[in-house]
Design an enzyme around this catalytic site. Structure first.
Site, PDB file in Angstrom:
ATOM      1  NE  ARG A 149      -3.514  -2.212   2.460  1.00 23.56           N
ATOM      2  CZ  ARG A 149      -3.081  -3.519   3.057  1.00 23.56           C
ATOM      3  NH1 ARG A 149      -1.759  -3.762   3.584  1.00 23.56           N
ATOM      4  NH2 ARG A 149      -4.162  -4.652   3.206  1.00 23.56           N
ATOM      5  CE  LYS A 190      -8.201  -2.239   5.364  1.00 25.48           C
ATOM      6  NZ  LYS A 190      -8.605  -2.144   3.957  1.00 25.48           N
ATOM      7  NE  ARG A 200      -3.252  -4.235  -1.053  1.00 27.44           N
ATOM      8  CZ  ARG A 200      -2.403  -4.903  -0.452  1.00 27.44           C
ATOM      9  NH1 ARG A 200      -1.005  -4.820  -0.243  1.00 27.44           N
ATOM     10  NH2 ARG A 200      -2.891  -5.895   0.284  1.00 27.44           N
ATOM     11  CG  HIS A 212      -5.677  -9.930   0.671  1.00 22.11           C
ATOM     12  ND1 HIS A 212      -5.572 -10.437  -0.854  1.00 22.11           N
ATOM     13  CD2 HIS A 212      -5.649  -8.557   0.774  1.00 22.11           C
ATOM     14  CE1 HIS A 212      -5.822  -9.015  -1.260  1.00 22.11           C
ATOM     15  NE2 HIS A 212      -5.596  -8.263  -0.539  1.00 22.11           N
ATOM     16  CE1 TYR A 219      -6.013  -7.479  -7.800  1.00 21.13           C
ATOM     17  CE2 TYR A 219      -6.068  -8.356  -5.791  1.00 21.13           C
ATOM     18  CZ  TYR A 219      -6.222  -7.515  -6.296  1.00 21.13           C
ATOM     19  OH  TYR A 219      -6.053  -6.110  -5.840  1.00 21.13           O
TER      20      TYR A 219
END
Length: 335
Positions: free
Chosen positions: A198, A221, A280, A303, A312
């Site tokens: 990010r 995050k 990203r 993730h 994706y």
């Protein structure tokens, strides 16, 4: 009166805990039995708290939010920002008494916000924040009633296509950033494109995070640390950049505005909300198009759920290729 003459005996009609407390009615054969029963009921009030009427919970919604922040939110990386957002929400709803707060109150607030131009996605986020406040306070023992937002459905969001940059767009963008006055923007962009980081993760890199051919991303995050291998050339470029432009332990300065200006000069248009995040997406998209493994991509991006990474999957060369060979017309032609 608490005791009165009734058909078949004496009626005890009493609220031993006073107004708001439970009412007891019972008919007994004799007045003596009725008086004894009345005395016993009154004694229970002083001996057991269960007999007392429940006190009204007069705490305001903002007070619950303060409790949430003090006992839970303060430990979250984005806790302060979330707390301020929650308090603003409470104020916008009139800061009601928490025990009277309901799903309909939030639904009305949500409607006003949507009419004011706030996106459904943002309203779903606010819904999640406030619902989590009640859930966490219940776990901590500060909230005994049901979660007022537990059954309120969020808006269904239509998925939008994740934009990624082509090889030609990347080359054009880097050329423009190379000429920018900001000395950091070009290399920050390269870090994002090479690691899937990010923008904030790359922009705030420290020297301690770059070593042994990899970048270790912290303060992410998800709250988890992840390491991504990088080339020798990129590590050398980062070391050289720090020697020339670093401040303290930080390798880069802030460069968000310079990146936005570079996009404009390059003539690249991106959907709302996908400005720096397009880098990203570009990493992940090209990773899959080049034959990368979806599970490896999940670890690289950090993730928590594979569901996020599966966005994706359709870019993989072999994705759903069976459709070309297993459809009914192929079999008819073969016959």
């Amino acid at each position: 009166m608490a005791i009165s003459k009734a058909n078949g005996g004496w009626l005890v009609d009493i609220q031993p805990a006073g107004r708001g407390g439970k009412r007891f009615r019972k008919t007994l054969k004799t007045q003596a039995e009725a008086k004894a029963h009345e005395a016993w009921l009154k004694s229970q009030v002083t001996q057991s708290a269960e007999w007392l009427p429940k006190k009204k919970d007069l705490r305001k919604l903002s007070e619950l939010i303060d409790l949430w922040y003090e006992h839970h939110g303060i430990g979250l990386s984005s806790g302060r920002d979330t707390n301020q957002r929650l308090l603003a929400m409470a104020a916008a709803m009139g800061n009601p008494i928490a025990s009277s707060f309901s799903a309909s109150m939030f639904a009305e607030y949500r409607t006003r916000r949507i009419e004011a131009g706030i996106s459904a996605n943002n309203m779903n986020r606010e819904h999640s924040y406030l619902r989590s406040v009640f859930n966490e306070l219940e776990r901590l023992g500060y909230w005994k009633a049901e979660n007022p937002l537990a059954k309120l459905r969020q808006f269904k969001i239509q998925q939008t296509e994740l934009s990624y940059l082509t090889h030609e767009q990347i080359a054009t963008l880097l050329a423009e950033l190379q000429t920018a006055q900001n000395p950091h923007v070009n290399l920050i962009t390269q870090v994002c494109l090479c690691t899937g980081a990010r923008w904030s993760e790359a922009e705030e890199l420290r020297t301690s995070q770059v070593r042994d051919g990899q970048i270790q991303f912290a303060n992410t995050k998800s709250g988890k640390v992840r390491s991504v291998p990088i080339s020798d050339e990129l590590q050398s470029a980062l070391n050289d950049h720090y020697k020339s432009h670093g401040t303290g332990a930080r390798i880069f300065g802030y460069a968000y505005s310079a990146f936005r200006d570079g996009l404009d000069r390059a003539g690249i248009e991106l959907p709302d909300g996908q400005l720096t995040h397009a880098l990203r997406h570009s990493f992940a998209s090209h990773f899959m198009m080049n034959g990368g493994n979806i599970l490896v991509l999940q670890r690289i991006l950090g993730h928590a759920s594979l569901t996020m990474t599966m966005r994706y999957a359709h870019l993989a060369p072999e994705h759903l290729q069976e459709a070309k060979h297993l459809n009914p017309l192929v079999f008819r032609q073969a016959a």
